[in-house]
Design a protein around this motif. Structure first.
Motif, PDB file in Angstrom:
ATOM      1  N   PRO A 162     -20.669  14.217   9.688  1.00 21.55           N
ATOM      2  CA  PRO A 162     -19.373  13.761   9.166  1.00 21.55           C
ATOM      3  C   PRO A 162     -18.368  13.461  10.275  1.00 21.55           C
ATOM      4  O   PRO A 162     -18.453  13.991  11.382  1.00 21.55           O
ATOM      5  CB  PRO A 162     -18.913  14.943   8.307  1.00 21.55           C
ATOM      6  N   LEU A 163     -17.419  12.614   9.932  1.00 16.06           N
ATOM      7  CA  LEU A 163     -16.342  12.238  10.841  1.00 16.06           C
ATOM      8  C   LEU A 163     -15.047  12.283  10.038  1.00 16.06           C
ATOM      9  O   LEU A 163     -14.847  11.455   9.145  1.00 16.06           O
ATOM     10  CB  LEU A 163     -16.584  10.831  11.391  1.00 16.06           C
ATOM     11  N   ALA A 164     -14.210  13.238  10.315  1.00 22.83           N
ATOM     12  CA  ALA A 164     -12.983  13.427   9.535  1.00 22.83           C
ATOM     13  C   ALA A 164     -11.799  12.737  10.196  1.00 22.83           C
ATOM     14  O   ALA A 164     -11.613  12.828  11.407  1.00 22.83           O
ATOM     15  CB  ALA A 164     -12.695  14.914   9.374  1.00 22.83           C
ATOM     16  N   SER A 165     -10.992  12.065   9.387  1.00 24.00           N
ATOM     17  CA  SER A 165      -9.852  11.308   9.916  1.00 24.00           C
ATOM     18  C   SER A 165      -8.731  12.202  10.433  1.00 24.00           C
ATOM     19  O   SER A 165      -7.811  11.709  11.077  1.00 24.00           O
ATOM     20  CB  SER A 165      -9.310  10.353   8.848  1.00 24.00           C
ATOM     21  N   ASP A 166      -8.804  13.512  10.161  1.00 22.74           N
ATOM     22  CA  ASP A 166      -7.756  14.417  10.638  1.00 22.74           C
ATOM     23  C   ASP A 166      -8.197  15.255  11.831  1.00 22.74           C
ATOM     24  O   ASP A 166      -7.538  16.222  12.196  1.00 22.74           O
ATOM     25  CB  ASP A 166      -7.273  15.331   9.510  1.00 22.74           C
ATOM     26  N   ARG A 167      -9.287  14.887  12.454  1.00 23.17           N
ATOM     27  CA  ARG A 167      -9.791  15.622  13.617  1.00 23.17           C
ATOM     28  C   ARG A 167      -9.577  14.797  14.877  1.00 23.17           C
ATOM     29  O   ARG A 167      -9.609  13.565  14.839  1.00 23.17           O
ATOM     30  CB  ARG A 167     -11.279  15.925  13.455  1.00 23.17           C
ATOM     31  N   TRP A 197       0.841  -1.195   0.000  1.00 24.42           N
ATOM     32  CA  TRP A 197       0.000   0.000   0.000  1.00 24.42           C
ATOM     33  C   TRP A 197       0.879   1.249   0.000  1.00 24.42           C
ATOM     34  O   TRP A 197       2.025   1.202   0.426  1.00 24.42           O
ATOM     35  CB  TRP A 197      -0.934  -0.009   1.215  1.00 24.42           C
ATOM     36  N   ARG A 198       0.319   2.372  -0.479  1.00 16.19           N
ATOM     37  CA  ARG A 198       1.072   3.627  -0.547  1.00 16.19           C
ATOM     38  C   ARG A 198       0.412   4.690   0.317  1.00 16.19           C
ATOM     39  O   ARG A 198      -0.809   4.775   0.386  1.00 16.19           O
ATOM     40  CB  ARG A 198       1.098   4.154  -1.978  1.00 16.19           C
ATOM     41  N   LEU A 199       1.228   5.520   0.922  1.00 14.27           N
ATOM     42  CA  LEU A 199       0.731   6.663   1.683  1.00 14.27           C
ATOM     43  C   LEU A 199       0.190   7.707   0.717  1.00 14.27           C
ATOM     44  O   LEU A 199       0.806   8.004  -0.311  1.00 14.27           O
ATOM     45  CB  LEU A 199       1.867   7.268   2.507  1.00 14.27           C
ATOM     46  N   LEU A 200      -0.987   8.256   1.037  1.00 19.17           N
ATOM     47  CA  LEU A 200      -1.516   9.411   0.317  1.00 19.17           C
ATOM     48  C   LEU A 200      -1.226  10.632   1.187  1.00 19.17           C
ATOM     49  O   LEU A 200      -1.970  10.925   2.126  1.00 19.17           O
ATOM     50  CB  LEU A 200      -3.022   9.281   0.081  1.00 19.17           C
ATOM     51  N   PRO A 201      -0.136  11.341   0.906  1.00 21.30           N
ATOM     52  CA  PRO A 201       0.252  12.442   1.795  1.00 21.30           C
ATOM     53  C   PRO A 201      -0.796  13.543   1.819  1.00 21.30           C
ATOM     54  O   PRO A 201      -1.326  13.941   0.793  1.00 21.30           O
ATOM     55  CB  PRO A 201       1.571  12.931   1.194  1.00 21.30           C
ATOM     56  N   GLY A 202      -1.099  14.004   3.039  1.00 24.80           N
ATOM     57  CA  GLY A 202      -2.016  15.108   3.212  1.00 24.80           C
ATOM     58  C   GLY A 202      -3.462  14.800   2.889  1.00 24.80           C
ATOM     59  O   GLY A 202      -4.293  15.709   2.839  1.00 24.80           O
ATOM     60  N   THR A 203      -3.804  13.527   2.691  1.00 21.68           N
ATOM     61  CA  THR A 203      -5.171  13.152   2.336  1.00 21.68           C
ATOM     62  C   THR A 203      -5.899  12.629   3.564  1.00 21.68           C
ATOM     63  O   THR A 203      -5.325  11.902   4.376  1.00 21.68           O
ATOM     64  CB  THR A 203      -5.163  12.087   1.224  1.00 21.68           C
ATOM     65  N   HIS A 204      -7.163  13.002   3.679  1.00 23.12           N
ATOM     66  CA  HIS A 204      -7.979  12.587   4.814  1.00 23.12           C
ATOM     67  C   HIS A 204      -9.325  12.089   4.315  1.00 23.12           C
ATOM     68  O   HIS A 204      -9.877  12.628   3.358  1.00 23.12           O
ATOM     69  CB  HIS A 204      -8.173  13.755   5.783  1.00 23.12           C
ATOM     70  N   LEU A 205      -9.826  11.059   4.970  1.00 24.09           N
ATOM     71  CA  LEU A 205     -11.147  10.533   4.642  1.00 24.09           C
ATOM     72  C   LEU A 205     -12.194  11.214   5.516  1.00 24.09           C
ATOM     73  O   LEU A 205     -11.951  11.482   6.696  1.00 24.09           O
ATOM     74  CB  LEU A 205     -11.214   9.024   4.885  1.00 24.09           C
ATOM     75  N   ILE A 206     -13.344  11.457   4.906  1.00 21.75           N
ATOM     76  CA  ILE A 206     -14.477  11.972   5.656  1.00 21.75           C
ATOM     77  C   ILE A 206     -15.475  10.822   5.771  1.00 21.75           C
ATOM     78  O   ILE A 206     -16.018  10.347   4.777  1.00 21.75           O
ATOM     79  CB  ILE A 206     -15.146  13.181   4.958  1.00 21.75           C
ATOM     80  N   GLY A 207     -15.662  10.361   6.975  1.00 25.46           N
ATOM     81  CA  GLY A 207     -16.550   9.239   7.234  1.00 25.46           C
ATOM     82  C   GLY A 207     -17.896   9.708   7.751  1.00 25.46           C
ATOM     83  O   GLY A 207     -18.281  10.873   7.587  1.00 25.46           O
ATOM     84  N   GLY A 208     -18.608   8.781   8.383  1.00 25.31           N
ATOM     85  CA  GLY A 208     -19.935   9.093   8.890  1.00 25.31           C
ATOM     86  C   GLY A 208     -20.909   9.314   7.756  1.00 25.31           C
ATOM     87  O   GLY A 208     -20.936   8.569   6.776  1.00 25.31           O
ATOM     88  N   THR A 209     -21.698  10.362   7.866  1.00 21.60           N
ATOM     89  CA  THR A 209     -22.692  10.723   6.857  1.00 21.60           C
ATOM     90  C   THR A 209     -22.544  12.211   6.542  1.00 21.60           C
ATOM     91  O   THR A 209     -21.918  12.952   7.312  1.00 21.60           O
ATOM     92  CB  THR A 209     -24.122  10.464   7.373  1.00 21.60           C
TER      93      THR A 209
END
Length: 195
Positions: free
Chosen positions: A151-156, A135-147
């Motif tokens: 929302p639920l952000a992976s960088d919070r 797998w590769r790192l996606l630098p500076g990328t964050h997933l927004i989960g929840g709905t």
């Protein structure tokens, strides 16, 4: 050892019980199990088409993970995206490469299943482990989960996550740069709030 794959709901009961035990060891439930039928509950939202992958040695689950999938719209394009969830290795055999073997096999299975890309979050210290499995790192990328409404952000806080990915289809590879330093509106729902 063999790798077995099942839709989560069709995993044989003896193997499913072992998987749930490993998951409970890794992530103890906040509340005690309400009864004997509690372990029959599925871990994932069926709308995410969960597939369990198990590394099994003579009937014993050595490592397990689930692959979730859903459509993802990003930068005006639609993709078939999948991600890893609940990756766990039996504590007594950690450090022997079993988890890495299963995670690498999941990457291959996702590509073979026709997904455009695989993308998921992991705790920052686990990045080298996932890199070692392809797998590769996606630098500076964050997933927004929840709905979208919740929302639920992976960088919070409280998260300290990084985003890992691989691009399987020609279209996803062609547009891979759009996934760097981006916010990906994944929205997997209220059960699997973030993968």
């Amino acid at each position: 050892m063999q790798i077995l794959c099942f839709p989560e709901a069709d995993t044989p009961a003896t193997l499913r019980a072992q998987v749930l035990d490993l998951q409970h060891q890794a992530w103890p439930p906040a509340e005690p199990s309400p009864g004997p039928d509690a372990d029959a509950v599925l871990s994932h939202d069926p709308a995410l088409h969960p597939h369990s992958m198990l590394l099994v040695d003579d009937g014993t689950v050595v490592a397990a993970l689930d692959v979730l999938s859903k459509p993802l719209v990003h930068a005006g394009r639609r993709y078939r995206a999948g991600g890893l969830s609940t990756v766990v290795t039996r504590p007594a055999v950690r450090g022997r490469g079993y988890g890495r073997r299963l995670v690498a096999a999941a990457r291959t299975a996702m590509a073979d299943a026709g997904l455009d890309l695989g993308v998921f979050t992991c705790d920052r210290p686990l990045e080298p482990f996932y890199r070692s499995a392809g797998w590769r790192l996606l630098p500076g990328t964050h997933l927004i989960g929840g709905t979208p409404r919740c929302p639920l952000a992976s960088d919070r806080p409280p998260f300290d996550k990084v985003t890992m990915a691989d691009f399987f289809s020609a279209g996803a590879r062609r547009h891979h740069a759009a996934f760097r330093h981006a916010r990906l509106a994944l929205y997997p729902g209220t059960i699997d709030r973030l993968w």
